[in-house]
Scaffold this active site. Structure first.
Site, mmCIF file in Angstrom:
data_model
loop_
_atom_site.group_PDB
_atom_site.id
_atom_site.type_symbol
_atom_site.label_atom_id
_atom_site.label_comp_id
_atom_site.label_asym_id
_atom_site.label_seq_id
_atom_site.Cartn_x
_atom_site.Cartn_y
_atom_site.Cartn_z
ATOM 1 N N LYS A 280 46.174 39.240 44.109
ATOM 2 C CA LYS A 280 44.872 39.783 43.705
ATOM 3 C C LYS A 280 43.845 39.423 44.781
ATOM 4 C CE LYS A 280 46.685 40.820 39.647
ATOM 5 N NZ LYS A 280 47.034 42.214 39.290
ATOM 6 N N SER B 64 48.477 47.505 40.844
ATOM 7 C CA SER B 64 47.234 46.841 40.458
ATOM 8 C C SER B 64 46.287 46.608 41.630
ATOM 9 C CB SER B 64 47.534 45.498 39.771
ATOM 10 O OG SER B 64 48.045 44.565 40.698
#
Length: 248
Positions: A101, A40
């Site tokens: 993230k 991701s």
């Protein structure tokens, strides 16, 4: 002889005890390692990367000493505001897994996606196309992605992937970031369960400040899926060129 053996045993146990205490202190207050389990954060972080995060750089939230609770109260003890563009490790509310993230939205910001482009406080974030790259998706299939350099208003620049036109994550209504929360997204924009996705659907949702664990600093090493630490014949499956690489 027996007394000498008992003395040596006490000394050994004492050494082990203090070594454990020192390791716990370092892990809680300074640095903690994490493993990247997915793609991701491609192209910047790869599945199989082992990273080191710093905790003093952001302060100490309630998961600083996980699995033990850290008595931080609301926010973070010795809190330091992270910068937009920092790569953070955190734990979403109601989830027992750690996420990694990039910090996109600060408290009070508005964030929106339009046609795959990031809109921050009503302005499109600067993008410069760098070409195309292929990567292996979670099924092992090769996917061709556009490679873009994204530059935030504070000057922080990083690379992102756009691998699917008109994907469900390419457009969204505007998100207003409440006080005490942050909005984070993966760099592999079409393949990331992040703040665009509610926690109940497997995403991160809005992340409370006290849930931040640390800022990602370096890639210590990177391995392929068939690497096993206790099998020396697999050690050749480390990825060259990713030792002690600074995370941008």
């Amino acid at each position: 002889m027996a007394k000498q053996q008992k003395s040596e045993l006490r000394e050994t146990l004492s050494t082990i005890f203090w070594a454990v205490i020192i390791a716990l202190v370092l892990r809680t207050f300074l640095f903690q390692p994490f493993h990247i389990p997915s793609g991701s954060m491609l192209p910047n972080l790869m599945k199989g990367d082992y990273i080191i995060t710093s905790k003093y750089s952001v302060g100490y939230g309630r998961f600083a000493a996980a699995p033990l609770p850290f008595p931080s109260g609301d926010g973070r003890f010795l809190e330091r505001e992270p910068e937009r563009g920092d790569v953070l490790v955190f734990r979403p509310d109601g989830d027992d897994k750690n996420f990694i993230k990039r910090l996109i939205g600060l408290p009070g910001d508005t964030v929106q996606m339009q046609d795959g482009r990031l809109i921050l406080n009503g302005e499109q974030v600067q993008l410069t196309k760098q070409g195309e790259e292929s990567f292996a998706d979670r099924y092992g299939d090769d996917v061709l992605a556009e490679l873009w350099a994204e530059t935030f208003p504070n000057g922080n620049t990083h690379l992102v992937y756009d691998s699917q036109k008109n994907s469900p994550s390419d457009n969204s209504s505007g998100y207003r970031i409440p006080e005490g929360h942050y909005f984070l997204m993966g760099d592999n924009r079409d393949n990331s369960g992040d703040s665009r996705v509610p926690v109940r659907n497997g995403g991160a949702g809005m992340v409370p400040a006290e849930n931040i664990i640390g800022r990602a600093e370096i890639v210590l090493l990177s391995v392929k899926e068939d690497f096993v630490l206790y099998k020396p014949w697999t050690w050749g499956n480390m990825r060259g060129g990713r030792f002690f690489e600074r995370i941008k």
